[in-house]
Design a protein around this motif. Structure first.
Motif, PDB file in Angstrom:
ATOM      1  N   ALA A 227      53.393  12.416 -41.038  1.00  0.00           N
ATOM      2  CA  ALA A 227      54.322  12.100 -42.134  1.00  0.00           C
ATOM      3  C   ALA A 227      54.946  10.747 -41.839  1.00  0.00           C
ATOM      4  N   GLY A 228      55.236   9.986 -42.902  1.00  0.00           N
ATOM      5  CA  GLY A 228      55.811   8.661 -42.735  1.00  0.00           C
ATOM      6  C   GLY A 228      57.319   8.668 -42.882  1.00  0.00           C
ATOM      7  N   ALA A 229      57.951   7.581 -42.432  1.00  0.00           N
ATOM      8  CA  ALA A 229      59.412   7.471 -42.486  1.00  0.00           C
ATOM      9  C   ALA A 229      59.932   7.527 -43.921  1.00  0.00           C
ATOM     10  N   SER A 230      59.264   6.836 -44.843  1.00  0.00           N
ATOM     11  CA  SER A 230      59.727   6.819 -46.242  1.00  0.00           C
ATOM     12  C   SER A 230      59.634   8.204 -46.871  1.00  0.00           C
ATOM     13  N   GLN A 231      58.534   8.888 -46.613  1.00  0.00           N
ATOM     14  CA  GLN A 231      58.334  10.235 -47.170  1.00  0.00           C
ATOM     15  C   GLN A 231      59.426  11.181 -46.686  1.00  0.00           C
ATOM     16  N   LEU A 232      59.727  11.156 -45.402  1.00  0.00           N
ATOM     17  CA  LEU A 232      60.745  12.053 -44.847  1.00  0.00           C
ATOM     18  C   LEU A 232      62.134  11.678 -45.335  1.00  0.00           C
ATOM     19  N   SER A 304      83.099   6.863 -41.915  1.00  0.00           N
ATOM     20  CA  SER A 304      84.134   6.074 -42.600  1.00  0.00           C
ATOM     21  C   SER A 304      83.839   5.898 -44.079  1.00  0.00           C
ATOM     22  N   LYS A 305      82.833   6.630 -44.585  1.00  0.00           N
ATOM     23  CA  LYS A 305      82.485   6.635 -46.011  1.00  0.00           C
ATOM     24  C   LYS A 305      82.064   5.262 -46.514  1.00  0.00           C
ATOM     25  N   ALA A 306      81.385   4.497 -45.669  1.00  0.00           N
ATOM     26  CA  ALA A 306      80.885   3.188 -46.092  1.00  0.00           C
ATOM     27  C   ALA A 306      79.848   3.376 -47.193  1.00  0.00           C
ATOM     28  N   ASN A 307      79.725   2.367 -48.032  1.00  0.00           N
ATOM     29  CA  ASN A 307      78.765   2.409 -49.143  1.00  0.00           C
ATOM     30  C   ASN A 307      77.379   2.088 -48.601  1.00  0.00           C
ATOM     31  N   LEU A 308      76.582   3.114 -48.313  1.00  0.00           N
ATOM     32  CA  LEU A 308      75.299   2.954 -47.642  1.00  0.00           C
ATOM     33  C   LEU A 308      74.153   3.342 -48.564  1.00  0.00           C
ATOM     34  N   ASN A 309      73.025   2.675 -48.406  1.00  0.00           N
ATOM     35  CA  ASN A 309      71.799   3.091 -49.087  1.00  0.00           C
ATOM     36  C   ASN A 309      71.162   4.173 -48.221  1.00  0.00           C
ATOM     37  N   ARG A 310      71.278   5.389 -48.660  1.00  0.00           N
ATOM     38  CA  ARG A 310      70.879   6.539 -47.840  1.00  0.00           C
ATOM     39  C   ARG A 310      69.414   6.476 -47.413  1.00  0.00           C
ATOM     40  N   VAL A 311      68.522   6.241 -48.364  1.00  0.00           N
ATOM     41  CA  VAL A 311      67.091   6.273 -48.055  1.00  0.00           C
ATOM     42  C   VAL A 311      66.719   5.147 -47.098  1.00  0.00           C
TER      43      VAL A 311
END
Length: 328
Positions: A227-232, A304-311
């Motif tokens: 499995a790849g990083a993007s898929q997971l 700290s609830k930073a605005n992060l791009n989860r994926v």
């Protein structure tokens, strides 16, 4: 009436038995050990017009109003939305409440949770009330992460560490709270909750064991190049980000510990024990230290609830994780 937990008995007697109370307490400790229940119990005791020993009577006008959520001298401040900041406007309402006269002629009590949710402006707005509270006012601040509070906030409070229950106390309490679970499941839940029994119940309600199994299976497929990083990263959308970083931080720490001690009894929960040992054997120590440092930095941003791009964040994590075995 607020819940009372057996591991809080000694602290409760100490707090309830004080002839005079500080103007501000900072009740701190890990999530899920009953700090809010302790604060609710203390608020009731402080506002009660006829306490019975160490407890609020539950019968007087003050107790009845508090139970109904309409006590005019009680103020509870929380984020308006889950996982959001406490804003300065909310704290200004608290400040206005502090300067008012108690309507029932006794104390005013303020409960603020979690204190670390205050942004910088909100924290600064609270400082004067902490330093010079008006009248007989007691502020009860609850913090799961006191290291994130301004030093000036902490210095103006009586800092009270709340006790973590022993494993035996936790398992006894959990067996009553989750009678359908067997002893092995209770032990696993408690480990996943870092020893905090109330958090264990909450995690069970969120399906944490199924989430954990999904992540563990994904990590194994990643290392086998199935499995790849993007898929997971996209597939783990239902798993809370803070849990993912807690687990990966824990695995990195276990790897490092095993590299230093070669102690197979310290490889963590059984579901990842072989993987942790394999990575510890195959990854150079400097790579384990590097990923541990990176994980801790990103975990702090998550907390700290930073605005992060989860994926993208999870992809970056998994790419680093997959590269651990081998030189580099």
């Amino acid at each position: 009436m607020a819940d009372a937990y057996p591991w809080q008995d000694a602290l409760w007697q100490q707090l309830a038995g004080r002839p005079r109370h500080a103007h501000a307490y900072l009740l701190h400790g890990p999530v899920g050990i009953g700090k809010r229940a302790l604060a609710d119990r203390l608020m009731a005791r402080l506002l009660c017009q006829g306490p019975q020993g160490s407890e609020a009577c539950g019968q007087c006008k003050a107790c009845q109003l508090l139970a109904a959520g309409t006590h005019p001298d009680a103020f509870v401040l929380e984020p308006e939305e889950a996982d959001k900041a406490i804003r300065v406007d909310q704290v200004r309402e608290l400040v206005e409440f502090v300067v008012q006269t108690a309507q029932l002629g006794g104390r005013k009590v303020i409960l603020l949770e979690p204190a670390e949710a205050m942004n910088l402006n909100a924290s600064n707005a609270l400082l004067k009330s902490l330093e010079e509270p008006s009248g007989d006012t007691v502020l009860l601040l609850i913090s799961h992460q006191p290291s994130r509070l301004l030093p000036t906030i902490k210095s103006r409070c009586v800092q009270q560490a709340c006790p973590l229950p022993s494993q035996a106390q936790s398992l006894a309490w959990l067996s009553a709270a989750l009678p359908q679970a067997n002893p092995g499941e209770l032990s696993e839940l408690l480990a996943l909750a870092g020893g905090s029994p109330l958090l264990a119940v909450r995690l069970e309600g969120q399906g944490v064991r199924a989430q954990r199994a999904e992540v563990v299976e994904g990590v194994k497929k990643l290392l086998k190049q199935q499995a790849g990083a993007s898929q997971l990263a996209e597939g783990w959308n239902g798993v809370p980000l803070n849990l993912l970083f807690d687990w990966f931080c824990d695995w990195a720490q276990l790897m490092l510990r095993y590299q230093l001690t070669r102690d197979e009894s310290g490889l963590g929960l059984g579901d990842m024990r072989k993987v942790v040992q394999y990575l510890a054997d195959k990854a150079p120590q400097h790579k384990v230290l590097a990923i541990q440092e990176w994980l801790l930095q990103q975990r702090q941003k998550v907390l700290s609830k930073a605005n992060l791009n989860r994926v993208l964040l999870l992809e970056a994590l998994l790419v680093r994780w997959a590269s651990l075995p081998g030189p580099g």
